[in-house]
Design an enzyme around this catalytic site. Structure first.
Site, PDB file in Angstrom:
ATOM      1  N   GLY A  66      -0.593 -31.681  14.954  1.00 41.22           N
ATOM      2  CA  GLY A  66       0.263 -31.882  13.358  1.00 41.22           C
ATOM      3  C   GLY A  66       0.128 -32.802  12.516  1.00 41.22           C
ATOM      4  O   GLY A  66       1.048 -32.522  11.151  1.00 41.22           O
ATOM      5  N   ASP A 121       5.286 -33.696  13.401  1.00 39.56           N
ATOM      6  CA  ASP A 121       5.243 -32.617  12.640  1.00 39.56           C
ATOM      7  C   ASP A 121       6.587 -32.021  12.197  1.00 39.56           C
ATOM      8  O   ASP A 121       6.710 -32.366  10.626  1.00 39.56           O
ATOM      9  CB  ASP A 121       4.190 -32.014  12.266  1.00 39.56           C
ATOM     10  CG  ASP A 121       3.692 -30.810  13.286  1.00 39.56           C
ATOM     11  OD1 ASP A 121       4.586 -30.569  14.214  1.00 39.56           O
ATOM     12  OD2 ASP A 121       3.052 -30.368  12.924  1.00 39.56           O
ATOM     13  N   ASP A 124      11.085 -27.572  14.900  1.00 37.81           N
ATOM     14  CA  ASP A 124      11.478 -25.898  14.690  1.00 37.81           C
ATOM     15  C   ASP A 124      12.921 -25.364  16.109  1.00 37.81           C
ATOM     16  O   ASP A 124      13.397 -25.707  15.634  1.00 37.81           O
ATOM     17  CB  ASP A 124      10.108 -25.537  14.490  1.00 37.81           C
ATOM     18  CG  ASP A 124      10.293 -23.610  14.628  1.00 37.81           C
ATOM     19  OD1 ASP A 124      10.853 -23.435  13.923  1.00 37.81           O
ATOM     20  OD2 ASP A 124       9.159 -22.819  14.648  1.00 37.81           O
ATOM     21  N   LYS A 152      13.779 -27.839  10.922  1.00 38.23           N
ATOM     22  CA  LYS A 152      13.430 -26.322  10.101  1.00 38.23           C
ATOM     23  C   LYS A 152      15.662 -25.642  11.181  1.00 38.23           C
ATOM     24  O   LYS A 152      15.101 -25.424  11.995  1.00 38.23           O
ATOM     25  CB  LYS A 152      12.840 -25.611  10.421  1.00 38.23           C
ATOM     26  CG  LYS A 152      11.983 -24.620   9.535  1.00 38.23           C
ATOM     27  CD  LYS A 152      10.707 -23.139   9.711  1.00 38.23           C
ATOM     28  CE  LYS A 152       9.519 -23.938   9.616  1.00 38.23           C
ATOM     29  NZ  LYS A 152       8.724 -22.600  10.372  1.00 38.23           N
ATOM     30  N   PHE A 173       7.607 -20.316   6.836  1.00 37.98           N
ATOM     31  CA  PHE A 173       5.898 -21.085   6.979  1.00 37.98           C
ATOM     32  C   PHE A 173       5.393 -22.059   5.999  1.00 37.98           C
ATOM     33  O   PHE A 173       5.550 -21.666   5.334  1.00 37.98           O
ATOM     34  CB  PHE A 173       4.893 -20.349   7.769  1.00 37.98           C
ATOM     35  CG  PHE A 173       4.177 -20.574   9.275  1.00 37.98           C
ATOM     36  CD1 PHE A 173       4.948 -20.734  10.475  1.00 37.98           C
ATOM     37  CD2 PHE A 173       3.004 -20.701   8.538  1.00 37.98           C
ATOM     38  CE1 PHE A 173       3.944 -21.550  11.392  1.00 37.98           C
ATOM     39  CE2 PHE A 173       1.910 -21.629   9.273  1.00 37.98           C
ATOM     40  CZ  PHE A 173       2.720 -21.792  11.254  1.00 37.98           C
ATOM     41  N   VAL A 174       5.184 -23.263   6.849  1.00 37.96           N
ATOM     42  CA  VAL A 174       4.594 -24.354   5.701  1.00 37.96           C
ATOM     43  C   VAL A 174       3.179 -24.462   6.497  1.00 37.96           C
ATOM     44  O   VAL A 174       2.898 -25.104   7.896  1.00 37.96           O
ATOM     45  CB  VAL A 174       5.493 -25.252   5.717  1.00 37.96           C
ATOM     46  CG1 VAL A 174       6.721 -24.660   4.614  1.00 37.96           C
ATOM     47  CG2 VAL A 174       6.168 -25.945   6.377  1.00 37.96           C
ATOM     48  N   ASP A 180      -0.875 -26.783  10.550  1.00 40.11           N
ATOM     49  CA  ASP A 180      -1.656 -25.351  10.031  1.00 40.11           C
ATOM     50  C   ASP A 180      -1.021 -23.980  10.218  1.00 40.11           C
ATOM     51  O   ASP A 180       0.359 -24.382  10.673  1.00 40.11           O
ATOM     52  CB  ASP A 180      -2.727 -25.409  10.982  1.00 40.11           C
ATOM     53  CG  ASP A 180      -1.735 -25.262  12.884  1.00 40.11           C
ATOM     54  OD1 ASP A 180      -0.565 -25.608  12.881  1.00 40.11           O
ATOM     55  OD2 ASP A 180      -3.219 -24.268  13.149  1.00 40.11           O
ATOM     56  N   ARG A 186      -4.874 -28.096   7.349  1.00 43.09           N
ATOM     57  CA  ARG A 186      -3.747 -29.043   7.252  1.00 43.09           C
ATOM     58  C   ARG A 186      -4.454 -30.221   6.256  1.00 43.09           C
ATOM     59  O   ARG A 186      -3.289 -31.306   6.267  1.00 43.09           O
ATOM     60  CB  ARG A 186      -4.379 -29.973   8.871  1.00 43.09           C
ATOM     61  CG  ARG A 186      -3.802 -28.883  10.195  1.00 43.09           C
ATOM     62  CD  ARG A 186      -4.551 -29.569  11.130  1.00 43.09           C
ATOM     63  NE  ARG A 186      -4.636 -29.047  12.504  1.00 43.09           N
ATOM     64  CZ  ARG A 186      -3.316 -27.944  13.045  1.00 43.09           C
ATOM     65  NH1 ARG A 186      -2.354 -29.198  13.167  1.00 43.09           N
ATOM     66  NH2 ARG A 186      -3.834 -28.108  13.819  1.00 43.09           N
TER      67      ARG A 186
HETATM   68  P1  IMP Z   1       9.187 -25.794  18.603  1.00 42.69           P
HETATM   69  O1  IMP Z   1       8.413 -26.107  20.154  1.00 42.69           O
HETATM   70  O2  IMP Z   1       9.329 -24.472  17.899  1.00 42.69           O
HETATM   71  O3  IMP Z   1      10.183 -26.956  17.747  1.00 42.69           O
HETATM   72  O4  IMP Z   1       7.505 -26.209  17.450  1.00 42.69           O
HETATM   73  C1  IMP Z   1       7.339 -26.989  16.868  1.00 42.69           C
HETATM   74  C2  IMP Z   1       6.031 -27.357  16.583  1.00 42.69           C
HETATM   75  O5  IMP Z   1       5.418 -25.674  16.174  1.00 42.69           O
HETATM   76  C3  IMP Z   1       5.518 -28.083  15.261  1.00 42.69           C
HETATM   77  O6  IMP Z   1       5.104 -29.232  16.484  1.00 42.69           O
HETATM   78  C4  IMP Z   1       4.661 -27.265  14.980  1.00 42.69           C
HETATM   79  O7  IMP Z   1       3.089 -27.283  15.297  1.00 42.69           O
HETATM   80  C5  IMP Z   1       4.133 -25.929  14.801  1.00 42.69           C
HETATM   81  N1  IMP Z   1       5.392 -25.283  13.285  1.00 42.69           N
HETATM   82  C6  IMP Z   1       6.705 -24.980  13.708  1.00 42.69           C
HETATM   83  N2  IMP Z   1       7.266 -24.495  12.284  1.00 42.69           N
HETATM   84  C7  IMP Z   1       5.912 -24.362  11.577  1.00 42.69           C
HETATM   85  C8  IMP Z   1       5.158 -24.259  10.325  1.00 42.69           C
HETATM   86  O8  IMP Z   1       6.266 -23.543  10.218  1.00 42.69           O
HETATM   87  N3  IMP Z   1       4.068 -24.492  10.354  1.00 42.69           N
HETATM   88  C9  IMP Z   1       3.320 -25.334  11.070  1.00 42.69           C
HETATM   89  N4  IMP Z   1       3.419 -25.293  12.187  1.00 42.69           N
HETATM   90  C10 IMP Z   1       4.676 -25.088  12.830  1.00 42.69           C
HETATM   91 MG    MG Z   2       2.584 -29.787  16.308  1.00 48.25          MG
END
Ligand code: IMP
Ligand code: MG
Length: 213
Positions: A66, A121, A124, A152, A173-174, A180, A186
């Site tokens: 990402g 990227d 979350d 987020k 969700f973006v 992606d 992407r």
């Molecule tokens: P986390 O482990 O939940 O913090 O998620 C991180 C990963 O989830 C990021 O590196 C993204 O690849 C993916 N991700 C989280 N939210 C989004 C979104 O809104 N769009 C696309 N990918 C996301």
């Molecule tokens: Mg990622």
């Protein structure tokens, strides 16, 4: 944190920057961050990072896939000696919910006693950053800072914040600018909110496009 830049605080944008290009309208609901906003903010982040690292050589570690567009733009603005490496982490499969993490590419550069910038990227739930950070810290860098394009905060389950944040965004969700859904979108030059019907359909984005004409 002072370096945060909230989308809602951005100045009004020209209509051409906020309108989803016709080719993407069936799948992308709206432009959340325009290409111009991304470019301006990435430059600001690089300026801040450059000052904080004080001209010292750094190792930039970028989380695949990402970050590809973000990292390419960010390092172009970093006027200090740096080496670039990537780690591969897969967390989502084809869905939009956080799942188990799999390392798909290991670090190759030696980071022991080095200044490290870890770039992802989006922050979350925070699971990916927490896991990658722990892995790199175990390699004993001199110091490590974290940088994400998007944050987020509403979805956070881990106690983690990034040192540098491009934009804080709502829980939507973006896609685009490297991000992606099911490996698509992407290449969009902006960050946009995906129409829920795309990920609720449980069919491929290609099929959604076909159904939408
Ligand atoms: P986390 O482990 O939940 O913090 O998620 C991180 C990963 O989830 C990021 O590196 C993204 O690849 C993916 N991700 C989280 N939210 C989004 C979104 O809104 N769009 C696309 N990918 C996301
Ligand atoms: Mg990622």
């Amino acid at each position: 944190m002072s370096s945060l830049c909230f989308v809602s605080q951005q100045p009004p944008r020209r209509k051409s920057q906020t309108t989803v290009p016709p080719d993407w309208r069936a799948e992308v609901e709206r432009v959340l961050i325009s290409g111009a906003q991304l470019a301006a903010r990435v430059k600001q982040l690089a300026e801040k990072i450059e000052i904080d690292f004080g001209g010292r050589e750094m190792v930039v570690i970028s989380v695949l896939n990402g970050t590809v567009l973000f990292i390419a733009d960010l390092i172009r603005h970093l006027n200090l000696p740096l080496r670039l490496d990537f780690v591969g982490v897969s967390s989502y499969g084809a869905g939009t919910k956080s799942g188990d993490l799999i390392f798909t590419k290991e670090l190759r550069l030696d980071v022991a006693a080095r200044d490290v910038l870890l770039v992802d990227d989006i922050l979350d739930t925070g699971k990916t950053m927490t896991r990658v950070l722990a892995k790199i810290k175990a390699l004993k860098p001199r110091r490590i800072k974290t940088c994400v394009l998007l944050d987020k905060p509403e979805r956070r389950t881990e106690r983690i914040q990034a040192d540098y944040v491009g934009f804080q965004i709502p829980d939507q969700f973006v896609v685009g600018y490297g991000l992606d859904f099911a490996e698509c979108y992407r290449n969009l030059p902006f960050v946009g909110v995906l129409h829920p019907h795309v990920y609720q359909a449980e069919i491929s984005p290609k099929k959604v496009r076909a159904l939408n004409g």
